[in-house]
Design an enzyme around this catalytic site. Sequence first.
Site, PDB file in Angstrom:
ATOM      1  N   TYR A   1      10.095   2.998 -10.665  1.00  0.00           N
ATOM      2  CA  TYR A   1      10.931   3.629  -9.631  1.00  0.00           C
ATOM      3  C   TYR A   1      12.386   3.655 -10.116  1.00  0.00           C
ATOM      4  CZ  TYR A   1      12.647   4.737  -4.926  1.00  0.00           C
ATOM      5  OH  TYR A   1      13.232   5.347  -3.839  1.00  0.00           O
TER       6      TYR A   1
ATOM      7  N   SER B   1       5.703  -1.325   4.776  1.00  0.00           N
ATOM      8  CA  SER B   1       5.735  -2.505   5.639  1.00  0.00           C
ATOM      9  C   SER B   1       7.096  -3.193   5.515  1.00  0.00           C
ATOM     10  CB  SER B   1       4.604  -3.473   5.300  1.00  0.00           C
ATOM     11  OG  SER B   1       4.672  -3.867   3.959  1.00  0.00           O
TER      12      SER B   1
ATOM     13  N   ALA C   1       0.824  -1.206   0.000  1.00  0.00           N
ATOM     14  CA  ALA C   1       0.000   0.000   0.000  1.00  0.00           C
ATOM     15  C   ALA C   1       0.859   1.256   0.000  1.00  0.00           C
ATOM     16  CB  ALA C   1      -0.923  -0.009   1.217  1.00  0.00           C
ATOM     17  N   GLY C   2       2.171   1.092  -0.073  1.00  0.00           N
ATOM     18  CA  GLY C   2       3.046   2.257  -0.036  1.00  0.00           C
ATOM     19  C   GLY C   2       3.205   2.817   1.365  1.00  0.00           C
ATOM     20  N   LEU C   3       3.013   1.981   2.386  1.00  0.00           N
ATOM     21  CA  LEU C   3       3.151   2.455   3.772  1.00  0.00           C
ATOM     22  C   LEU C   3       4.366   1.806   4.455  1.00  0.00           C
ATOM     23  CD1 LEU C   3      -0.650   2.452   4.690  1.00  0.00           C
ATOM     24  CD2 LEU C   3       0.771   4.426   4.125  1.00  0.00           C
TER      25      LEU C   3
ATOM     26  N   ASP D   1      12.376   5.625   4.355  1.00  0.00           N
ATOM     27  CA  ASP D   1      11.464   4.684   5.020  1.00  0.00           C
ATOM     28  C   ASP D   1      12.096   4.056   6.255  1.00  0.00           C
ATOM     29  OD1 ASP D   1      10.037   5.334   2.780  1.00  0.00           O
ATOM     30  OD2 ASP D   1      10.291   3.395   1.791  1.00  0.00           O
TER      31      ASP D   1
HETATM   32  C1  GLA Z   1       9.671   4.561  -1.723  1.00  0.00           C
HETATM   33  C2  GLA Z   1      11.141   4.470  -1.359  1.00  0.00           C
HETATM   34  C3  GLA Z   1      11.597   5.731  -0.609  1.00  0.00           C
HETATM   35  C4  GLA Z   1      11.202   6.990  -1.384  1.00  0.00           C
HETATM   36  C5  GLA Z   1       9.739   6.945  -1.800  1.00  0.00           C
HETATM   37  C6  GLA Z   1       9.363   8.089  -2.709  1.00  0.00           C
HETATM   38  O1  GLA Z   1       8.904   4.562  -0.550  1.00  0.00           O
HETATM   39  O2  GLA Z   1      11.381   3.344  -0.558  1.00  0.00           O
HETATM   40  O3  GLA Z   1      12.974   5.674  -0.381  1.00  0.00           O
HETATM   41  O4  GLA Z   1      12.042   7.175  -2.486  1.00  0.00           O
HETATM   42  O5  GLA Z   1       9.427   5.738  -2.467  1.00  0.00           O
HETATM   43  O6  GLA Z   1       9.454   9.302  -2.040  1.00  0.00           O
END
Ligand code: GLA
Length: 384
Positions: free
Chosen positions: A216, A122, A118-120, A167
């Site tokens: 990415y 984990s 979910a982009g959080l 992160d």
């Molecule tokens: C992912 C990557 C982070 C960052 C974000 C975008 O979460 O793990 O390091 O680059 O994308 O801001």
Amino acid sequence: MIAEAFHKVFGSNPEVVVRAPGRVNLIGEHTDYNNGFVLPAAIDRYIWFAGRKRTDRTVRAHALDFADVVEFSLDAVERDSLHPWSNFLRGVSKFLESTGHRLQGADLVFGGNVPREAGLSSSAAVEVGAVAFWEKLLDLRLDPVDAIKLARRAENEFVGVPSGIMDQFISALGREHHALFLDCRDLKYRHVPLKGDVKIVVCNSGVNRALAHSEYEVRVRQCREAVEQFRKMGMEIESLRDVKLGDLIMRGKGLDKVLFKRASHVVTENDRVREAVNVLEQGDLKHFGKLMNDSHKSLRDDYEVSSQELDVLVEIAQRQPGLFGARMTGAGFGGCTVNLVQRDAADPFTKAIQEGYQKALGLHAEVYVFEASDGALTPGAIKP
Ligand code: GLA
């Protein structure tokens, strides 16, 4: 709960329990791997670890969320494509040992409630949790920033994702009721209080981030190429962090068209983060929200990492009373939006988002209201 799960699997109480949170980024997207600025918060969703030492060099790990188990030897740590979830643990143990920390075998269980895919973050929570687990189990003394770098190496060099440091940093050093302002070049940071009657509301588009990994990598490469092109024009820069808005306006025309858009996002986003920290410290949430809205536009139009679903969620949000600002958060191509919402508007906001999203795209959005929480390695953090 995690101690109980350990007991069920291994028949005794665990010696240690640790937890590491997921994160939501308030502003500063795709800036970390450009040595720029970010402002994430740790969320009150965690991955917990419980375990005990063994007398040999075997690690037996149960992933509760996958109902799966692996066993590996600390003397031969290799990637495991059959159990990809285990690579975070393997990577962390490998780099702990290669940086001079002799480990001992362990029985462990881990799992939690950070929404997956979910982009959080984990996965960062698993990496940071694994470092915290070994640290506590074996009483290792690690500098927190070294621990964070190690967790990131597991992601970059072992799992193979070329992510920045945001992160892992926030999962390790977040603070309750605060966001964290981080300079990704020198890793200086400070906690910024989240004051006022405000809630962090996160909407999950429910869309699988299938493109996130490959795109990415493309963005990381494009940023490097933009730096090379600027250098060819005689600019002495190391990363896009060193490019000022004036440089972009004066010299940007000399860049390849796509690279210009990518650089525009990074340069303006870095400026937005610094401004956002200032206005947040002054308690000006309205201004902060405007910067979030601008960030979304920049990610959508210049960095091109949004999606139709994320755009729809942001558009619906921006029509709601009590909203300060809304944007996609994380790497993009699906995942979540983050919204700053007046406390007493959070419930009607949630309802409006879910109804609007269903009506516009026929999709269900899960909505979470998060509190900013402590990281796994934050001094004085609340114990799990
Ligand atoms: C992912 C990557 C982070 C960052 C974000 C975008 O979460 O793990 O390091 O680059 O994308 O801001």
